[in-house]
Design a protein around this motif. Structure first.
Motif, PDB file in Angstrom:
ATOM      1  N   LYS A  23       0.850  -1.183   0.000  1.00 49.83           N
ATOM      2  CA  LYS A  23       0.000   0.000   0.000  1.00 49.83           C
ATOM      3  C   LYS A  23       0.892   1.242   0.000  1.00 49.83           C
ATOM      4  N   ALA A  62     -10.231   2.836   4.560  1.00 47.45           N
ATOM      5  CA  ALA A  62     -10.257   3.291   3.168  1.00 47.45           C
ATOM      6  C   ALA A  62     -11.481   2.765   2.428  1.00 47.45           C
ATOM      7  N   GLN A  63     -12.179   3.665   1.736  1.00 47.63           N
ATOM      8  CA  GLN A  63     -13.180   3.269   0.751  1.00 47.63           C
ATOM      9  C   GLN A  63     -12.409   2.972  -0.531  1.00 47.63           C
ATOM     10  N   ARG A  64     -12.611   1.789  -1.107  1.00 48.43           N
ATOM     11  CA  ARG A  64     -11.839   1.392  -2.279  1.00 48.43           C
ATOM     12  C   ARG A  64     -12.662   1.552  -3.548  1.00 48.43           C
ATOM     13  N   ARG A 121      -3.487   4.831  -1.611  1.00 49.97           N
ATOM     14  CA  ARG A 121      -4.587   5.265  -0.749  1.00 49.97           C
ATOM     15  C   ARG A 121      -4.393   6.750  -0.464  1.00 49.97           C
ATOM     16  N   SER A 128     -12.451   1.164  -8.149  1.00 47.68           N
ATOM     17  CA  SER A 128     -11.816   0.505  -9.287  1.00 47.68           C
ATOM     18  C   SER A 128     -11.862   1.406 -10.505  1.00 47.68           C
ATOM     19  N   ILE A 176      -7.059  -0.803  -8.610  1.00 52.69           N
ATOM     20  CA  ILE A 176      -7.747  -0.511  -7.349  1.00 52.69           C
ATOM     21  C   ILE A 176      -6.999   0.591  -6.604  1.00 52.69           C
ATOM     22  N   PHE A 177      -7.744   1.539  -6.069  1.00 49.15           N
ATOM     23  CA  PHE A 177      -7.156   2.547  -5.196  1.00 49.15           C
ATOM     24  C   PHE A 177      -8.138   2.820  -4.069  1.00 49.15           C
ATOM     25  N   GLY A 178      -7.669   3.513  -3.037  1.00 50.36           N
ATOM     26  CA  GLY A 178      -8.522   3.797  -1.892  1.00 50.36           C
ATOM     27  C   GLY A 178      -8.460   5.266  -1.504  1.00 50.36           C
ATOM     28  N   GLU A 222      -1.123  -0.471  -4.145  1.00 50.55           N
ATOM     29  CA  GLU A 222      -2.440   0.168  -4.107  1.00 50.55           C
ATOM     30  C   GLU A 222      -2.311   1.520  -3.421  1.00 50.55           C
TER      31      GLU A 222
END
Length: 355
Positions: free
Chosen positions: A168, A243-245, A197, A247, A253-255, A195
């Motif tokens: 992350k 984190a709200q993820r 965030r 697409s 995917i990111f948050g 990913e």
């Protein structure tokens, strides 16, 4: 024949006044840091925790055992900068022997990761999160007041090379600083298989320069990314993670951790233990509970667990929501803690309680 009862089923569930379970512990191993990021540590000099009060690894492992015996199954090692704590892999090995910990992670600024990644991996660390707020060396220097940008990138490379899964990358998003790098950071995340965030700038501890006008909100981040990539899909998950993820159209995917504009207090199951044993039920809390004194007085799990249970069951903290409510009265900016008070009580600093 009946099925065997799992360890998870045997562990009691401790809920607070809003029904939020005790599940996640952020364990700070030091209040020291080798950066001076303006949103976290804007001053050059600080009042540090007295050395004699800092917990030993054995004490940290015992306190963690008390928490896991009450339902905690996720532990994140934090600081300050945790890699400044000497022989950190030893603590990881000790915690790894606690089989109730299902997820053992670490958050770092990455500067010392290149030299420690392999030792941490061998010790049993599950995952790593690296903080990286900009991809421009000159901006990094201005933000952190240290010329260590390339060491962070080397640390991220070491995480991947060593074999850690689920990298992350945490980015504090700020207007007027890195709001023009949102897309570039996503692309960097793709390149290093991490990913990203984005974290909304928070008015906590040493954020004495905070103002709402500097907060790049979740809505604004999504707007920037939608304009560049096209439609973004929220990922629906049964999770209490902060984190709200989302697409992207290509599956990336990111948050976003939107605790400033969209507080998630209702599902918060996290608490924080400082390096000297002060337990905080909320990142915004101004009062903590001393676990070091009772630990060093008699050191029994039963005593510590009884204290933890009674405190958590009385928990009413909804700090981010309370700060959000102050906006209607124009009082949010007035809640920042003065530097003189921060020096009187270092526990109020975000870097002391694990961010």
């Amino acid at each position: 024949m009946s099925e065997p009862v799992s360890e998870r089923q045997l562990v009691p569930t401790v809920n607070d006044t809003f029904g939020r379970p005790l599940r996640s512990l952020r364990l700070s191993v030091t209040d020291r840091c080798n950066l001076r990021c303006k949103y976290c540590m804007p001053e050059e000099d600080y009042a540090w925790l007295p050395r004699e009060t800092v917990l030993s690894f054995e004490e940290m492992a015992l306190l963690t055992q008390a928490f896991t015996g009450l339902g905690v199954d996720k532990v994140r090692i934090t600081g300050g900068e945790p890699l400044l704590r000497r022989n950190l892999p030893l603590l990881i090995r000790m915690l790894r022997q606690n089989h109730q910990i299902k997820d053992l992670a670490l958050t770092t600024n990455g500067i010392l990761m290149a030299e420690q990644a392999e030792l941490l991996y061998e010790a049993g660390l599950d995952r790593v999160t690296v903080s990286l707020d900009t991809l421009r060396p000159e901006r990094f220097r201005a933000l952190t007041r240290r010329d260590l940008f390339h060491q962070v990138l080397e640390g991220i490379d070491a995480v991947n090379r060593t074999g850690f899964p689920n990298l992350k990358i945490d980015t504090v998003a700020m207007k007027g600083f890195n709001d023009d790098e949102i897309v570039s950071l996503i692309e960097y995340g793709k390149a290093v298989k991490g990913e990203v965030r984005f974290i909304e700038y928070m008015d906590v501890g040493g954020a004495t320069d905070w103002s709402m006008s500097k907060v790049l909100s979740q809505a604004e981040i999504l707007q920037i990314l939608t304009k560049h990539y096209g439609p973004i899909t929220p990922i629906r998950e049964d999770s209490s993670a902060p984190a709200q993820r989302f697409s992207l159209p290509d599956g990336t995917i990111f948050g976003i951790i939107a605790s400033t504009t969209v507080p998630f207090c209702a599902t918060c199951d996290r608490s924080r233990l400082t390096a000297d044993g002060m337990w905080y039920l909320c990142l915004y809390a101004k009062q903590g509970f001393d676990l070091r004194v009772p630990l060093r007085r008699d050191g029994t799990l039963e005593t510590i667990q009884a204290l933890i249970t009674s405190v958590w069951e009385a928990r009413r903290d909804r700090g981010a929501e309370q700060r959000k409510a102050l906006e209607e009265e124009g009082l949010r900016d007035l809640q920042l803690i003065d530097v003189s008070r921060l020096r009187e009580d270092p526990h109020l600093e975000m870097h002391a309680r694990g961010g």
